[in-house]
Design an enzyme around this catalytic site. Sequence first.
Site, mmCIF file in Angstrom:
data_model
loop_
_atom_site.group_PDB
_atom_site.id
_atom_site.type_symbol
_atom_site.label_atom_id
_atom_site.label_comp_id
_atom_site.label_asym_id
_atom_site.label_seq_id
_atom_site.Cartn_x
_atom_site.Cartn_y
_atom_site.Cartn_z
ATOM 1 N N THR A 17 66.306 -30.469 7.613
ATOM 2 C CA THR A 17 65.189 -31.338 7.245
ATOM 3 C C THR A 17 65.638 -32.447 6.292
ATOM 4 O O THR A 17 65.022 -33.508 6.263
ATOM 5 C CB THR A 17 64.077 -30.539 6.533
ATOM 6 N N ASP A 18 66.710 -32.199 5.521
ATOM 7 C CA ASP A 18 67.005 -33.122 4.406
ATOM 8 C C ASP A 18 67.362 -34.523 4.891
ATOM 9 O O ASP A 18 66.963 -35.510 4.281
ATOM 10 C CB ASP A 18 68.073 -32.554 3.448
ATOM 11 N N GLY A 78 84.159 -22.218 3.010
ATOM 12 C CA GLY A 78 83.752 -22.180 4.412
ATOM 13 C C GLY A 78 82.689 -21.147 4.717
ATOM 14 O O GLY A 78 82.489 -20.760 5.860
ATOM 15 N N ASP A 124 72.553 -30.171 -0.620
ATOM 16 C CA ASP A 124 73.548 -29.348 -1.302
ATOM 17 C C ASP A 124 73.891 -29.923 -2.679
ATOM 18 O O ASP A 124 73.983 -29.196 -3.672
ATOM 19 C CB ASP A 124 74.830 -29.246 -0.455
HETATM 20 C C1 GLA Z 1 74.538 -28.713 5.556
HETATM 21 C C2 GLA Z 1 74.366 -30.119 5.001
HETATM 22 C C3 GLA Z 1 73.008 -30.290 4.328
HETATM 23 C C4 GLA Z 1 71.878 -29.816 5.230
HETATM 24 C C5 GLA Z 1 72.190 -28.443 5.830
HETATM 25 C C6 GLA Z 1 71.164 -28.032 6.846
HETATM 26 O O1 GLA Z 1 74.577 -27.789 4.510
HETATM 27 O O2 GLA Z 1 75.385 -30.403 4.076
HETATM 28 O O3 GLA Z 1 72.821 -31.625 3.935
HETATM 29 O O4 GLA Z 1 71.609 -30.773 6.231
HETATM 30 O O5 GLA Z 1 73.466 -28.417 6.449
HETATM 31 O O6 GLA Z 1 69.923 -27.871 6.242
#
Ligand code: GLA
Length: 319
Positions: A17-18, A78, A124
């Site tokens: 969603t971000d 990872g 993140d």
């Molecule tokens: C990874 C990306 C985030 C987000 C997630 C899925 O962690 O780094 O920005 O898009 O996937 O929610």
Amino acid sequence: MIVVRAPGRVNLIGDHTDYQDGLCLPLAIDRAVRIEVTARGDGQVHVTSADADPRAYVNALDTSRGFDATVTSTIPVGSGLSSSAAFGVALVLAADPTAHGRDLALAAQALEHRASGVPCGVMDQMASVFGVAGHALLLDCRDLTVAPIAIPAGVDIVVIHSGLPRRLEASAYAQRRAACEAAAATLGVATLRDATEDQVSDNPLARHVVTENERVRASADALRAGDVARFGDLMLASHGSLRDDFGVSTPELDLLVALGMDAGAYGARLTGAGFGGCVVALVPAGADIAGPVTAGYRARTGLEPQVFTVTAADGAGVV
Ligand code: GLA
């Protein structure tokens, strides 16, 4: 010498969603990257790390300051707990210890784009920067506001690593992101944040994004009300949507969710990008789901999962 620290994160709900201006509910965890930083007069940046090769990040770092950096980390690399995002946040802080807030998160996201080539969203880095001990973070990726919500007493947050690396993550992630952008363009909206469920009912990828935002809203309400059973139901619905509509689960992640539920979790779902990596489960405090989940997973797959409890920690900064 200074020491900087940036935590990893786990996302309770609200994935993919971000990068569509959406909502998510991560927390910074009690596992972090630490960097010891010593200034150098010659403008060069030298980074040593026992875990991962830092060269791509060092080459992509935008700084005029020279320093020596020694990196240590307690975030499994990872694993889907944002070890690289935490490293990026810590490295930006090492280069500029006054960096903070949204600027720090956005600088670290830009560094991640340059260093890894993955067009990640900002969840993140925002979680690593804005973490609050004991709280999950309701994050609005449109205006970059953060509302901490206390995690109720009586629950544990358990992360279960599938023992499989994330496969095809970079290309599949970029492909999903591009498909969401195309869907928004077709609908004539800036991002899928502005789409309604009716508008996306025949597009599974877009439908995931729109319904996931609603689930995040509902789960934030459930968390505030201490309704962990409802929260768990929403986690399961989120997993189903990521599996069926968004297509980023794996048979191993589906199995771990099922085993976690059988072992007594309130809810469980894949966390982060998917394609392998981790499941997060919300469980009654002290319940031992590690034993039955490990045994069941081993018997069905021959793989060894890693199970660990995490707690919500404060965000990045100079120690
Ligand atoms: C990874 C990306 C985030 C987000 C997630 C899925 O962690 O780094 O920005 O898009 O996937 O929610």
